[in-house]
Design an enzyme around this catalytic site. Sequence first.
Site, PDB file in Angstrom:
ATOM      1  N   ASP A  81      92.189   8.223 182.231  1.00  0.00           N
ATOM      2  CA  ASP A  81      92.113   9.256 183.265  1.00  0.00           C
ATOM      3  C   ASP A  81      91.265  10.427 182.745  1.00  0.00           C
ATOM      4  O   ASP A  81      91.514  10.938 181.658  1.00  0.00           O
ATOM      5  CB  ASP A  81      93.563   9.724 183.548  1.00  0.00           C
ATOM      6  CG  ASP A  81      93.666  10.652 184.728  1.00  0.00           C
ATOM      7  OD1 ASP A  81      92.825  10.559 185.641  1.00  0.00           O
ATOM      8  OD2 ASP A  81      94.622  11.468 184.742  1.00  0.00           O
ATOM      9  N   GLU A 133      83.678  10.918 189.158  1.00  0.00           N
ATOM     10  CA  GLU A 133      84.102  12.028 190.039  1.00  0.00           C
ATOM     11  C   GLU A 133      82.887  12.809 190.495  1.00  0.00           C
ATOM     12  O   GLU A 133      82.011  13.142 189.706  1.00  0.00           O
ATOM     13  CB  GLU A 133      85.076  12.947 189.291  1.00  0.00           C
ATOM     14  CG  GLU A 133      85.526  14.150 190.134  1.00  0.00           C
ATOM     15  CD  GLU A 133      86.637  14.968 189.457  1.00  0.00           C
ATOM     16  OE1 GLU A 133      87.513  14.361 188.801  1.00  0.00           O
ATOM     17  OE2 GLU A 133      86.598  16.210 189.596  1.00  0.00           O
ATOM     18  N   HIS A 207      92.805  12.699 193.552  1.00  0.00           N
ATOM     19  CA  HIS A 207      93.453  13.320 192.392  1.00  0.00           C
ATOM     20  C   HIS A 207      94.328  14.470 192.877  1.00  0.00           C
ATOM     21  O   HIS A 207      94.232  14.897 194.020  1.00  0.00           O
ATOM     22  CB  HIS A 207      92.389  13.854 191.417  1.00  0.00           C
ATOM     23  CG  HIS A 207      91.764  12.788 190.584  1.00  0.00           C
ATOM     24  ND1 HIS A 207      91.907  12.736 189.222  1.00  0.00           N
ATOM     25  CD2 HIS A 207      91.012  11.712 190.931  1.00  0.00           C
ATOM     26  CE1 HIS A 207      91.254  11.694 188.759  1.00  0.00           C
ATOM     27  NE2 HIS A 207      90.698  11.045 189.772  1.00  0.00           N
ATOM     28  N   ASP A 231     100.794  12.841 188.606  1.00  0.00           N
ATOM     29  CA  ASP A 231     101.285  13.227 187.279  1.00  0.00           C
ATOM     30  C   ASP A 231     102.391  14.285 187.412  1.00  0.00           C
ATOM     31  O   ASP A 231     103.540  14.069 187.008  1.00  0.00           O
ATOM     32  CB  ASP A 231     100.108  13.752 186.430  1.00  0.00           C
ATOM     33  CG  ASP A 231     100.502  13.983 184.982  1.00  0.00           C
ATOM     34  OD1 ASP A 231     101.654  13.672 184.610  1.00  0.00           O
ATOM     35  OD2 ASP A 231      99.668  14.479 184.206  1.00  0.00           O
ATOM     36  N   THR A 232     102.055  15.420 188.019  1.00  0.00           N
ATOM     37  CA  THR A 232     102.976  16.559 188.086  1.00  0.00           C
ATOM     38  C   THR A 232     104.351  16.194 188.672  1.00  0.00           C
ATOM     39  O   THR A 232     105.381  16.605 188.118  1.00  0.00           O
ATOM     40  CB  THR A 232     102.330  17.700 188.901  1.00  0.00           C
ATOM     41  OG1 THR A 232     101.112  18.067 188.234  1.00  0.00           O
ATOM     42  CG2 THR A 232     103.235  18.907 189.013  1.00  0.00           C
TER      43      THR A 232
HETATM   44  O1  G3H Z   1      94.335  12.656 187.137  1.00  0.00           O
HETATM   45  C1  G3H Z   1      95.531  12.862 187.404  1.00  0.00           C
HETATM   46  C2  G3H Z   1      95.958  13.388 188.681  1.00  0.00           C
HETATM   47  O2  G3H Z   1      94.909  13.903 189.391  1.00  0.00           O
HETATM   48  C3  G3H Z   1      97.273  14.088 188.665  1.00  0.00           C
HETATM   49  O3  G3H Z   1      97.373  15.215 189.509  1.00  0.00           O
HETATM   50  O4  G3H Z   1      99.295  16.288 188.362  1.00  0.00           O
HETATM   51  O5  G3H Z   1      98.520  17.069 190.566  1.00  0.00           O
HETATM   52  O6  G3H Z   1      99.661  14.868 190.356  1.00  0.00           O
HETATM   53  P1  G3H Z   1      98.806  15.902 189.714  1.00  0.00           P
HETATM   54 ZN    ZN Z   2      92.989  14.093 188.107  1.00  0.00          ZN
END
Ligand code: G3H
Ligand code: ZN
Length: 283
Positions: A81, A133, A207, A231-232
């Site tokens: 990533d 990206e 993302h 992720d968050t």
């Molecule tokens: O590359 C990882 C993601 O874009 C995670 O984004 O932490 O806002 O879910 P997020």
């Molecule tokens: Zn990201």
Amino acid sequence: MLVTGKEILDHANKHNYAVGAFNVNNMEIVQAIIEAAEEMNAPVILQASQGAIKYAGIEYITALARVAASKVKVPVAIHLDHGTDFEQVMLCIRHGFTSVMIDGSRYELNKNIEITKKVVEVAHAVGVSVEAELGKIGGTEDDISVDEREATFTDPEEAKIFVDETKVDSLAIAVGTAHGVYKGEPKLDFDRIKAIKEKVGIPLVLHGSSGVPADAIERAVSLGINKINIDTDLRIAFTQAMKDYHREHPDNIDPRKVLGPAREAMKEVIKEKIALFGSAGRA
Ligand code: G3H
Ligand code: ZN
């Protein structure tokens, strides 16, 4: 079953659904994702950021992900990533990643094309898929920070040029999401997603998808988003469950008693996401 990112995303593109790409940092997180995917019979992407690789070590991350993939029948890709340099990407390919992201979004168009093209040539030669990206996604993801004022949306015309020139397999686009916790409700530019998809046709990646309302996610998927990065929301579920356990059992000294419930809490969130993205039952 370990497969390439392209295999997973081309199927999603053809059948109009999205696959969850969840960030991994340790064993419990890998297990939460893989168990959720298996229970939902869904393809899934385990992704490690450069920060995760720094934290756990590339050997540990790859070994954990490979073991996880080998234990299940559902398709699993191991993805880098936000890779930011050629050497890092090569290292991941050498360690067995089946998909990599080269994030050249901080450069102007021609330079982004140049570095992406270089990665695509090498990665494709050894059967590894590439995500790039275009446009700048705001917020903070581990070591990468983009000030909200510097965030710029992806231009559909530029996207067409970029994809034709680089031959990239999937494209991360900036359409109103941001990395990290949102201050207000994110507003996605749906017309832009539609316009980009019409121009490029390849799988599109969203993302910063934690905290995006379910109806917005559904609409984005219907317009051509095929990979959704989370992720968050996983971090929040994991740490909240740990805090809750500590509060209720302040004398506990067994790490397994804290990490077990955290893994379960994360797994529940992942299952909800898989259902929302439309990838349940698609394995
Ligand atoms: O590359 C990882 C993601 O874009 C995670 O984004 O932490 O806002 O879910 P997020
Ligand atoms: Zn990201």
